[in-house]
Design a protein around this motif. Sequence first.
Motif, PDB file in Angstrom:
ATOM      1  N   MET A   1      -0.273  28.819  35.283  1.00 47.52           N
ATOM      2  CA  MET A   1      -0.135  30.129  35.935  1.00 47.52           C
ATOM      3  C   MET A   1       0.927  30.076  37.046  1.00 47.52           C
ATOM      4  N   LYS A   2       1.900  30.967  36.946  1.00 47.20           N
ATOM      5  CA  LYS A   2       2.953  31.030  37.965  1.00 47.20           C
ATOM      6  C   LYS A   2       3.064  32.489  38.400  1.00 47.20           C
ATOM      7  N   ILE A   3       2.676  32.756  39.615  1.00 54.05           N
ATOM      8  CA  ILE A   3       2.679  34.139  40.099  1.00 54.05           C
ATOM      9  C   ILE A   3       3.724  34.303  41.196  1.00 54.05           C
ATOM     10  N   VAL A   4       4.627  35.248  40.987  1.00 55.73           N
ATOM     11  CA  VAL A   4       5.646  35.536  41.991  1.00 55.73           C
ATOM     12  C   VAL A   4       5.283  36.854  42.673  1.00 55.73           C
ATOM     13  N   LEU A   5       5.013  36.782  43.972  1.00 50.59           N
ATOM     14  CA  LEU A   5       4.685  37.998  44.724  1.00 50.59           C
ATOM     15  C   LEU A   5       5.986  38.651  45.158  1.00 50.59           C
ATOM     16  N   CYS A   6       6.107  39.935  44.877  1.00 49.52           N
ATOM     17  CA  CYS A   6       7.311  40.634  45.314  1.00 49.52           C
ATOM     18  C   CYS A   6       6.911  41.846  46.143  1.00 49.52           C
ATOM     19  N   GLY A   7       7.887  42.434  46.792  1.00 51.19           N
ATOM     20  CA  GLY A   7       7.642  43.628  47.597  1.00 51.19           C
ATOM     21  C   GLY A   7       8.524  43.616  48.828  1.00 51.19           C
ATOM     22  N   PHE A   8       8.442  44.712  49.563  1.00 54.99           N
ATOM     23  CA  PHE A   8       9.309  44.921  50.718  1.00 54.99           C
ATOM     24  C   PHE A   8       9.027  43.904  51.826  1.00 54.99           C
ATOM     25  N   MET A   9      10.003  43.653  52.660  1.00 50.48           N
ATOM     26  CA  MET A   9       9.799  42.811  53.844  1.00 50.48           C
ATOM     27  C   MET A   9       8.539  43.288  54.567  1.00 50.48           C
ATOM     28  N   GLY A  10       7.724  42.357  54.990  1.00 48.62           N
ATOM     29  CA  GLY A  10       6.526  42.718  55.748  1.00 48.62           C
ATOM     30  C   GLY A  10       5.322  43.104  54.901  1.00 48.62           C
ATOM     31  N   CYS A  11       5.440  43.036  53.579  1.00 45.44           N
ATOM     32  CA  CYS A  11       4.299  43.469  52.738  1.00 45.44           C
ATOM     33  C   CYS A  11       3.235  42.385  52.628  1.00 45.44           C
ATOM     34  N   GLY A  12       3.549  41.177  53.115  1.00 43.08           N
ATOM     35  CA  GLY A  12       2.531  40.112  53.118  1.00 43.08           C
ATOM     36  C   GLY A  12       2.703  39.063  52.032  1.00 43.08           C
ATOM     37  N   LYS A  13       3.889  38.960  51.481  1.00 39.44           N
ATOM     38  CA  LYS A  13       4.113  37.996  50.388  1.00 39.44           C
ATOM     39  C   LYS A  13       3.743  36.572  50.809  1.00 39.44           C
ATOM     40  N   SER A  14       4.113  36.182  52.026  1.00 42.78           N
ATOM     41  CA  SER A  14       3.811  34.814  52.481  1.00 42.78           C
ATOM     42  C   SER A  14       2.364  34.682  52.949  1.00 42.78           C
ATOM     43  N   THR A  15       1.906  35.608  53.754  1.00 41.62           N
ATOM     44  CA  THR A  15       0.526  35.469  54.279  1.00 41.62           C
ATOM     45  C   THR A  15      -0.499  35.595  53.159  1.00 41.62           C
ATOM     46  N   ILE A  16      -0.353  36.601  52.324  1.00 33.85           N
ATOM     47  CA  ILE A  16      -1.299  36.780  51.214  1.00 33.85           C
ATOM     48  C   ILE A  16      -1.133  35.624  50.217  1.00 33.85           C
ATOM     49  N   LEU A  67      10.013  27.413  39.842  1.00 30.25           N
ATOM     50  CA  LEU A  67       9.143  27.674  38.683  1.00 30.25           C
ATOM     51  C   LEU A  67       9.027  26.481  37.734  1.00 30.25           C
ATOM     52  N   GLN A  68       9.563  25.345  38.143  1.00 28.24           N
ATOM     53  CA  GLN A  68       9.276  24.110  37.397  1.00 28.24           C
ATOM     54  C   GLN A  68       7.843  23.665  37.701  1.00 28.24           C
ATOM     55  N   ASN A  69       7.288  24.162  38.801  1.00 31.41           N
ATOM     56  CA  ASN A  69       5.906  23.829  39.169  1.00 31.41           C
ATOM     57  C   ASN A  69       4.918  24.603  38.304  1.00 31.41           C
ATOM     58  N   GLU A  70       3.787  23.996  38.036  1.00 31.25           N
ATOM     59  CA  GLU A  70       2.685  24.702  37.370  1.00 31.25           C
ATOM     60  C   GLU A  70       1.695  25.146  38.451  1.00 31.25           C
ATOM     61  N   ASN A  71       0.892  26.137  38.128  1.00 29.89           N
ATOM     62  CA  ASN A  71      -0.114  26.624  39.070  1.00 29.89           C
ATOM     63  C   ASN A  71       0.466  26.815  40.475  1.00 29.89           C
ATOM     64  N   VAL A  72       1.342  27.756  40.555  1.00 24.61           N
ATOM     65  CA  VAL A  72       2.045  27.995  41.813  1.00 24.61           C
ATOM     66  C   VAL A  72       2.063  29.487  42.139  1.00 24.61           C
ATOM     67  N   ILE A  73       1.911  29.774  43.412  1.00 25.42           N
ATOM     68  CA  ILE A  73       2.105  31.137  43.913  1.00 25.42           C
ATOM     69  C   ILE A  73       3.420  31.102  44.687  1.00 25.42           C
TER      70      ILE A  73
END
Length: 166
Positions: A1-16, A67-73
């Motif tokens: 599973m490889k999930i890439v969080l996207c969205g506007f600056m400040g939407c919480g991509k790093s914290t979430i 994305l060479q990593n597995e199980n990564v957010i």
Amino acid sequence: MKIVLCGFMGCGKSTIGRVLAKTLKYKFLDMDKFIELKYKMTVTEIFAQKGESFFRQAESDAIIEILQNENVIVGSGGGTVINPENVELIHKNGGKIYFLDVPLPALQERLKRDIRRPLLQREDRKEFIEKLFNERYSIYKNASDLVVSAGAPIKVVVKTIVKLID
Ligand code: S3P
């Protein structure tokens, strides 16, 4: 599973992303941080000394490496999926894109005192955020495999995502 969080600056991509990774026992990687470590420069320094297009190329390179990593957010940058080639790269490398959808006024509030993001260091910040948000909103939506309503507290958003994955 490889999930890439996207969205506007400040939407919480790093914290979430960090909390989500911890919950799922996955690895968390932040694209901006990854690039900063690779070039030993902050994003602001890269923008100022090498230009935005250099940074955008670094983002595309980082996608493939991360994305060479597995199980990564992955916490992407606010501009990453605006480039359709990056969306293709993410999918080609087995990533799923989740859009953290946060309403404009909340983003404006969260970003009003930011001193870190090079794009926001301007007098007309509030209006600029609105303009960029309107330009990008449908791009985030169309790029994503899943839209997550993310204006709620972190724990609630993480719970929602975990449920959606199950
Ligand atoms: C950018 C967002 C930033 C960073 C750079 C450009 C953008 O990331 O990649 O300053 O174009 O929206 P965050 O969304 O993590 O702040």
